[in-house]
Design an enzyme around this catalytic site. Structure first.
Site, PDB file in Angstrom:
ATOM      1  CG  ASP A   1      -0.224   0.007   2.543  1.00  0.00           C
ATOM      2  OD1 ASP A   1       1.030   0.002   2.532  1.00  0.00           O
ATOM      3  OD2 ASP A   1      -0.892   0.014   3.586  1.00  0.00           O
ATOM      4  N   GLY A   2       2.155   1.106   0.075  1.00  0.00           N
ATOM      5  CA  GLY A   2       3.037   2.275   0.037  1.00  0.00           C
ATOM      6  C   GLY A   2       3.086   3.067   1.332  1.00  0.00           C
TER       7      GLY A   2
ATOM      8  NE  ARG B   1      15.865   5.363   4.930  1.00  0.00           N
ATOM      9  CZ  ARG B   1      15.458   4.115   4.694  1.00  0.00           C
ATOM     10  NH1 ARG B   1      15.202   3.287   5.690  1.00  0.00           N
ATOM     11  NH2 ARG B   1      15.284   3.684   3.470  1.00  0.00           N
TER      12      ARG B   1
ATOM     13  NE  ARG C   1      17.895   0.857  -1.102  1.00  0.00           N
ATOM     14  CZ  ARG C   1      17.154   0.897  -0.005  1.00  0.00           C
ATOM     15  NH1 ARG C   1      17.067  -0.152   0.750  1.00  0.00           N
ATOM     16  NH2 ARG C   1      16.485   1.981   0.304  1.00  0.00           N
TER      17      ARG C   1
ATOM     18  CG  ASP D   1      16.295  -5.531  -0.017  1.00  0.00           C
ATOM     19  OD1 ASP D   1      16.642  -6.711   0.145  1.00  0.00           O
ATOM     20  OD2 ASP D   1      15.289  -5.046   0.512  1.00  0.00           O
ATOM     21  CG  ASN D   2      16.898  -4.097   4.159  1.00  0.00           C
ATOM     22  OD1 ASN D   2      16.441  -3.198   3.459  1.00  0.00           O
ATOM     23  ND2 ASN D   2      16.133  -4.984   4.764  1.00  0.00           N
TER      24      ASN D   2
ATOM     25  CG  ASP E   1      15.124  -0.581   5.479  1.00  0.00           C
ATOM     26  OD1 ASP E   1      14.519   0.468   5.745  1.00  0.00           O
ATOM     27  OD2 ASP E   1      14.982  -1.206   4.419  1.00  0.00           O
TER      28      ASP E   1
END
Ligand code: AMP
Ligand code: MG
Length: 500
Positions: free
Chosen positions: A126-127, A177, A184, A253-254, A263
């Site tokens: 849902d973003g 942030r 990444r 990806d983190n 993250d």
């Protein structure tokens, strides 16, 4: 509405240099923006005016309703290995890079949203983001920063006045942030997986210019970049290990190219020392357990090496393929030595040592073994060495069920300390205190603060905890409650959840 002016001085190198590696996109409008948190010290560091940001106009900006002048919001493309399986397309599914500012130290920093609505990378999501998890990013990030650990940081959290649908309805929020960059390991994987050499080359060039500009133009720059990332991550993971931090979802990806922690989803700090500790609800096999983190970091870096390899080979001609693999493997292997050295450096400081002796690693490991077998709180176990150095061993002993085993160890430790001449017991104690925090973001305290904010709109517990986390090495009586471990029963069923 006019775009708010003069809030940020953006200079957007990502948008400018990496056309084709992102999608320009706008944040979603929300019902009623309200500023829940503004990081004033960070705003000052960034050369921003906190007073101008702590206004209704600022709230509209941080909720995504008003795109400030100079911002070029975009969703970054990236891929990633999640729990070992490759997802060729992840990307910013609920995040947007607004742009970059150059801070007062001359460092370029990303300003980015998390929870700002759907993007072309949202897949089924849902973003959105909820208040609790975004405030967790604030607490853990600021805690890590105060501990001296490289990390992305929260500039602001804005409530949206809307609800997000999770297992229950939760109040929505947008996090702003700040990061050295959002590059990444997975960003490289995205273009490598598509054999898109042109974009891969541009991306690597951009990463070098941004994080390792001294490598620009060097003939072996891609391997050298790999080496730098290996080094930064080895040092970072050693720092995590020395404060008992468990990231919880070390997917590629983190993992950043900059060496910052990113993250804070299902993360946690260890209480009783246990290398197998894992808290994440989605990590059923313990892949990302505390003790696995160095190995996982290496595994992730091997994925970065694979993604960079086509560039190394292309630069060396066809005959170079085998040699490139061999050299990349050498670079990857350097992780182990760098990690062990950084870990031991940190452990010596934690033991109060200023010199090097052969048995120091054994001394540190034997202490950890004692903490493990007697289920001693990791943070307090180390911290109370300071009191022992100052002459009071009782506080340390009280943490141990079987203090006799501890005594055998403290005799060795005292002998080792005595070999360093000219150090008073007081300065030894101070040294130990500066390397071993008294306050860490303890899970039950974090949970309590998030619950009050999310369920009752009461920000006071959050503010109080944040104030304590910003002074982790000071033993001030008013912060004493934050130094206490959770009751063991609470820790035993503690779980953290991500994706909310
Ligand atoms: P994370 O676990 O937060 O690191 O996210 C992993 C991937 O899932 C990233 O590509 C995110 O953008 C995406 N993602 C996580 N939560 C959502 C959400 N609520 N809506 C859309 N994408 C999401
Ligand atoms: Mg992520």
């Amino acid at each position: 509405m006019q775009p708010p002016q003069n809030l940020f001085r953006f200079d957007n190198s990502y948008a400018r240099d990496l056309d084709g590696l992102y999608m320009a996109w706008k944040p979603a409008e929300v019902r009623s923006p309200r500023l829940l948190f503004l990081n004033r010290p960070l705003a000052v560091e960034l050369g921003l005016d906190p007073e101008a940001l702590a206004t209704p106009e600022g709230a509209a900006v941080f909720a995504g309703n008003a795109v400030p002048e100079g911002a070029l919001p975009l969703a970054q493309a990236y891929a990633g290995h999640q729990f070992g399986g490759f997802s060729p397309q992840l990307g910013d599914g609920r995040a947007l890079l607004l742009g970059e500012v150059v801070d007062r130290q001359g460092q370029r920093r990303d300003i980015a949203f998390k929870g700002s609505g759907r993007t072309p990378f949202s897949r089924g999501g849902d973003g959105r983001a909820a208040v609790g998890p975004m405030l967790r990013e604030v607490l853990v990030g600021e805690g890590m920063h105060a501990l001296g650990i490289p990390t992305t940081r929260a500039l602001a959290v804005a409530g949206t006045g809307e609800e997000v649908v999770r297992e229950q309805l939760l109040p929505g929020a947008v996090l702003t942030r700040v990061a050295a960059s959002h590059l990444r390991v997975g960003t490289f994987q995205f273009f490598a997986a598509r054999d898109d050499m042109e974009k891969l080359r541009r991306l690597a060039g951009y990463a070098i210019a941004r994080h390792d500009p001294d490598l620009a133009g060097a003939p072996d720059r891609y391997l050298a970049l790999l080496g730098r990332v290996v080094r930064r991550q080895a040092v970072l993971i050693a720092q995590w290990m020395n404060v008992g931090f468990i990231h919880g979802v070390m997917n590629t990806d983190n993992m950043t190219i900059s060496g910052e922690t990113i993250d804070y989803g299902p993360c946690a700090f260890m209480e009783a020392y246990d290398p197998k500790a894992v808290f994440s609800s989605i990590d059923r096999n313990g892949r990302y357990a505390y003790g696995n983190q160095p190995l996982i970091a290496q595994w992730n870096l091997a994925r970065l090496a694979e993604a960079l390899l086509p560039l190394v080979v292309a630069d060396g001609g066809d005959a170079a393929a085998e040699e490139a693999v061999a050299r990349a493997t050498e670079v990857l292997k350097s992780f182990e030595g760098l990690y062990q050295a950084a870990l031991l450096r940190g452990q010596r400081a934690k033991l109060g040592l200023d010199s090097e002796a052969d048995d120091d690693a054994a001394l540190a490991n034997d202490f950890l073994r004692l903490l493990e077998t007697q289920q001693v709180d990791f943070t307090l176990g180390w911290r109370r060495l300071a009191d022992a150095a100052a002459g009071d061993e009782a506080a340390l002993q009280r943490l141990f069920a079987d203090p006799d085993r501890l005594r055998e160890w403290t005799v060795r430790w005292r002998r080792r300390c005595a070999a360093e001449s000219g150090v008073t017991s007081q300065s030894r104690a101070d040294r130990i205190r500066s390397a071993n925090p008294w306050i860490i973001p303890r899970n039950h305290r974090v949970e309590e603060a998030l619950q009050a904010a999310s369920e009752r709109g009461d920000m006071a517990p959050f503010e109080q905890l944040l104030a304590a986390l910003r002074r982790p090495f000071d033993e001030t009586p008013e912060h004493a409650a934050y130094a206490e471990p959770a009751p063991a029963a609470v820790t035993a069923c503690y779980q953290t959840f991500c994706g909310t």
